[in-house]
Design a protein around this motif. Structure first.
Motif, short mmCIF file in Angstrom:
data_model
loop_
_atom_site.label_atom_id
_atom_site.label_comp_id
_atom_site.label_asym_id
_atom_site.label_seq_id
_atom_site.Cartn_x
_atom_site.Cartn_y
_atom_site.Cartn_z
N GLU A 485 0.81 -1.22 0.00
CA GLU A 485 0.00 0.00 0.00
C GLU A 485 0.84 1.27 0.00
N LEU A 486 2.07 1.18 0.49
CA LEU A 486 2.93 2.38 0.55
C LEU A 486 3.62 2.67 -0.78
N LEU A 504 -10.24 -0.65 -2.47
CA LEU A 504 -9.46 -0.77 -1.24
C LEU A 504 -9.47 0.54 -0.46
N ALA A 505 -9.28 1.65 -1.16
CA ALA A 505 -9.30 2.96 -0.50
C ALA A 505 -10.67 3.24 0.10
N ALA A 506 -11.73 2.91 -0.66
CA ALA A 506 -13.09 3.10 -0.14
C ALA A 506 -13.33 2.23 1.09
N TYR A 507 -12.79 1.01 1.07
CA TYR A 507 -12.94 0.09 2.22
C TYR A 507 -12.39 0.75 3.49
N TYR A 508 -11.18 1.30 3.41
CA TYR A 508 -10.58 1.93 4.59
C TYR A 508 -11.39 3.14 5.03
N CYS A 509 -11.80 3.98 4.08
CA CYS A 509 -12.55 5.18 4.42
C CYS A 509 -13.86 4.84 5.12
N GLU A 510 -14.53 3.80 4.66
CA GLU A 510 -15.83 3.44 5.22
C GLU A 510 -15.72 2.61 6.49
N ASN A 511 -14.50 2.27 6.88
CA ASN A 511 -14.27 1.53 8.14
C ASN A 511 -13.54 2.39 9.16
N GLY A 517 -7.31 5.82 3.97
CA GLY A 517 -7.98 5.64 2.69
C GLY A 517 -7.73 6.79 1.73
N VAL A 518 -7.78 8.01 2.25
CA VAL A 518 -7.56 9.19 1.40
C VAL A 518 -6.12 9.23 0.89
N LYS A 519 -5.18 8.77 1.68
CA LYS A 519 -3.78 8.71 1.22
C LYS A 519 -3.64 7.71 0.07
N PHE A 552 -14.69 11.58 -0.12
CA PHE A 552 -14.12 11.33 1.20
C PHE A 552 -13.33 12.53 1.72
N LEU A 553 -12.78 13.36 0.84
CA LEU A 553 -12.18 14.62 1.28
C LEU A 553 -13.25 15.51 1.90
N GLY A 554 -14.43 15.52 1.29
CA GLY A 554 -15.53 16.30 1.85
C GLY A 554 -15.95 15.79 3.21
#
Length: 638
Positions: A485-486, A504-511, A517-519, A552-554
């Motif tokens: 991921e890095l 994957l990014a959405a998964y982190y943001c929603e958990n 996730g934004v990174k 997700f920034l919003g």
């Protein structure tokens, strides 16, 4: 990339020439008669030598068929061809686009090889299309069209069309001819010709690169002409077909036109109740695309013809009244090449990739080396993946010719993607079960497609569950066994990999891991920008990534950053008339403005999102927007 059933193409061209199979086989070096029969019935795929010999005897230059229809031309000419098509797509050619088109046509005229064959047909087709749009003398343009048709369709009979599959530039030539016939007042013959073109388009493979775009344009012209002769019932049927094509296959680009024409048909058929919603959707469809003149025309006609006053909610103040300016599509640096292997090698070296780096996750690097040296032909799955890693749109460079088995598998894959796009998950899963039994889908990039599709279904049914995370990682490890991921910004990601990393990014943001996730979204955006030099390939995934990133920034209250990302996505979507993601940007923008205290600025974007989700048939999204707007703004949409 057009994927033809090879035998179907051979048979079509042979029958065009009114040859029997034995006449094609007068030179026994091509293949045996029984072999030709099997080829034409799609029971056997010809080897390269046989196919080249058959095409040579049919007087069809193989390079013109395989490589973007142009023979012995360098890549800068291929790119020039692409830009010219892009320029001539506009309904109205403004002064800047006129100048650009004339300059490009003159450039083509000076190139060697454009005075004969398919190259000349393309030149004549573009010239006829330009001069038809400019209102030039009809007889002059008709002569250009007839000359172009005679190159591949010498037996064309306007009084007895038959049931032909249309090839090469024939579709464009006949479409332009129908417009000229209409200008001469012969609407009935123009309509008859367009029905023939529609039938010819239906015979093309489902995944032909430009099929749906051409079909949508033909149906739009046909609907307009049927309305002109007051055949409203048939026009309504054509509008319904055109709407489906525009929505499901063409990213929404002509939806607003079809909805307005549908309203006209219903009005004249005495079904006025449905017209209000259609007119609102058409107005805001044009509005979200910044097509101010068309939006204003709908509003004026709604009042003058239908007696309906459209409430704009301030959208008229944010829409330009000018036609969108012609902007060339960025396709990357042109280069000379003589065959596909040479081109792959040149593009790979330009990108700074080794054989091992380009082939990773696709095939063994020795296989790629053999492909580049012309010792073996790459299959369609390898070619697609190579070009994605190189950041290029393969549609610009090559067509592929598939056996019946390969063609069937590709059609199933395309249908799965279509079902997922319209949220038909049960139907998609049934098709996945069929496809995963195929030998070619047991490993590599094809297996990744299966697992990516299953991840999309899990996300729809379970949201961001641990099952989703496991499926995403399982799919990524197929082509990226060392996925980290890095290091996402360092990767040259393929189409399905981008979709998986987006999930994957959405998964982190929603958990609850918004920052992480934004990174990932930030890295993914950087990776795409570093890799995809070709706008037509980039646009397949980039707006989706930017939409989620801005959302997700919003949520993190980073509103100004979100608005910058939205502007980037909007500009790309408006340039290519893609309503299917513009509505998402509109709602993100509306919410950001509202949270920044810019209430009046937010209202037009809430309205655009509400009505554009409506035109796409997404009633659940519409209700959420209506409820939110009523709660926060006291606003109720009509």
């Amino acid at each position: 990339m057009s994927s033809f059933k090879t035998g179907e193409l051979v048979k079509q061209i042979r029958e065009r020439k009114k040859w029997q199979q034995k006449e094609l086989l007068f030179d026994s070096s091509a293949c045996a008669d029984i072999t030709l029969s099997r080829i034409e019935n799609n029971r056997q795929k010809p080897n390269q030598d046989n196919f080249f010999l058959l095409m040579e005897q049919l007087k069809m230059p193989i390079k013109q068929i395989i490589y973007a229809y142009l023979e012995n031309q360098t890549m800068d000419i291929y790119l020039l061809r692409d830009q010219l098509i892009n320029c001539l797509e506009k309904d109205v050619i403004d002064a800047k686009a006129q100048l650009a088109a004339k300059k490009m046509i003159n450039q083509l005229k000076r190139q060697a090889g454009f005075d004969e064959g398919l190259n000349q047909q393309f030149f004549l087709s573009c010239k006829a299309k330009l001069y038809e749009k400019l209102g030039s003398r009809t007889t002059y343009v008709l002569n250009l069209i007839d000359k172009g048709l005679s190159i591949t369709f010498p037996e064309f009979d306007e009084d007895n069309f038959g049931g032909e599959m249309l090839l090469f530039e024939e579709i464009e030539l006949l479409h332009t001819k129908s417009l000229l016939l209409s200008r001469l007042g012969d609407h009935r013959q123009a309509i008859k010709l367009l029905y023939f073109v529609q039938k010819g388009l239906s015979k093309l493979p489902e995944d032909d690169y430009e099929k749906e775009k051409k079909l949508s344009a033909v149906l739009l012209t046909l609907a307009q002409l049927l309305i002109e002769v007051s055949d409203f019932a048939d026009a309504l049927t054509v509008c319904e077909a055109g709407f489906t094509v525009a929505k499901e296959s063409n990213k929404g680009r002509e939806i607003a036109e079809f909805l307005y024409l549908k309203a006209l048909c219903l009005f004249h058929l005495g079904q006025k109740k449905q017209c209000r919603d259609l007119l609102y959707q058409a107005y805001f469809g044009f509005s979200i695309l910044q097509m101010g003149k068309q939006a204003e025309k709908v509003r004026e006609n709604a009042k003058a013809i239908f007696g309906i006053k459209i409430e704009t909610y301030g959208a008229d103040a944010i829409v330009s009244q000018k036609d969108p300016i012609f902007q060339p599509t960025d396709r990357g640096v042109p280069m000379a090449c003589k065959d596909m292997g040479t081109l792959l090698a040149r593009l790979r070296m330009e990108s700074g990739l080794s054989l091992k780096e380009l082939s990773q996750g696709i095939c063994n690097y020795t296989t790629l080396n053999r492909i580049e040296n012309g010792k073996v032909q790459a299959n369609v799955y390898y070619l697609e993946a190579f070009f994605q890693k190189l950041g290029r749109d393969i549609n610009l460079y090559a067509n592929t010719f598939l056996s019946a088995k390969e063609f069937e598998e590709k059609q199933i894959r395309n249908e799965i993607m279509s079902k997922l796009a319209v949220l038909q998950y049960k139907e998609a899963e049934e098709l996945i079960l069929i496809l995963e039994k195929k030998n070619s889908y047991q490993s590599g990039i094809n297996l990744q497609f299966i697992e990516k599709s299953r991840a999309s279904i899990i996300y729809a049914k379970e949201g961001s569950s641990i099952n989703l995370f496991n499926k995403i990682m399982e799919a990524l490890y197929i082509t990226k066994p060392d996925f980290n991921e890095l290091k996402i910004r360092q990767y040259r990601l393929m189409f399905y990999e981008i979709q998986l990393v987006n999930l994957l990014a959405a998964y982190y943001c929603e958990n609850g891991q918004l920052s992480h996730g934004v990174k990932i979204f930030e890295q993914l955006r950087e990776s795409i920008n570093n890799t995809y030099v070709d706008e037509m390939e980039k646009i397949r995934t980039y707006p989706m990534v930017l939409y989620n990133y801005s959302k997700f920034l919003g949520i993190m209250k980073r509103y100004d950053e979100a608005l910058e990302i939205i502007a980037e996505g909007e500009n790309l979507d408006k340039k290519h008339k893609r309503i299917n993601t513009l509505n998402g940007f509109a709602i993100n923008k509306a919410c950001d403005y509202l949270e920044l205290g810019r209430k009046e600025e937010s209202i037009p974007y809430f309205a655009q999102a509400y009505y554009c989700y409506g035109m796409m048939g997404e009633k659940a999204a519409q209700k959420l927007i209506q409820d939110y707007a009523k709660e926060r703004l006291g606003l109720k949409f009509r």
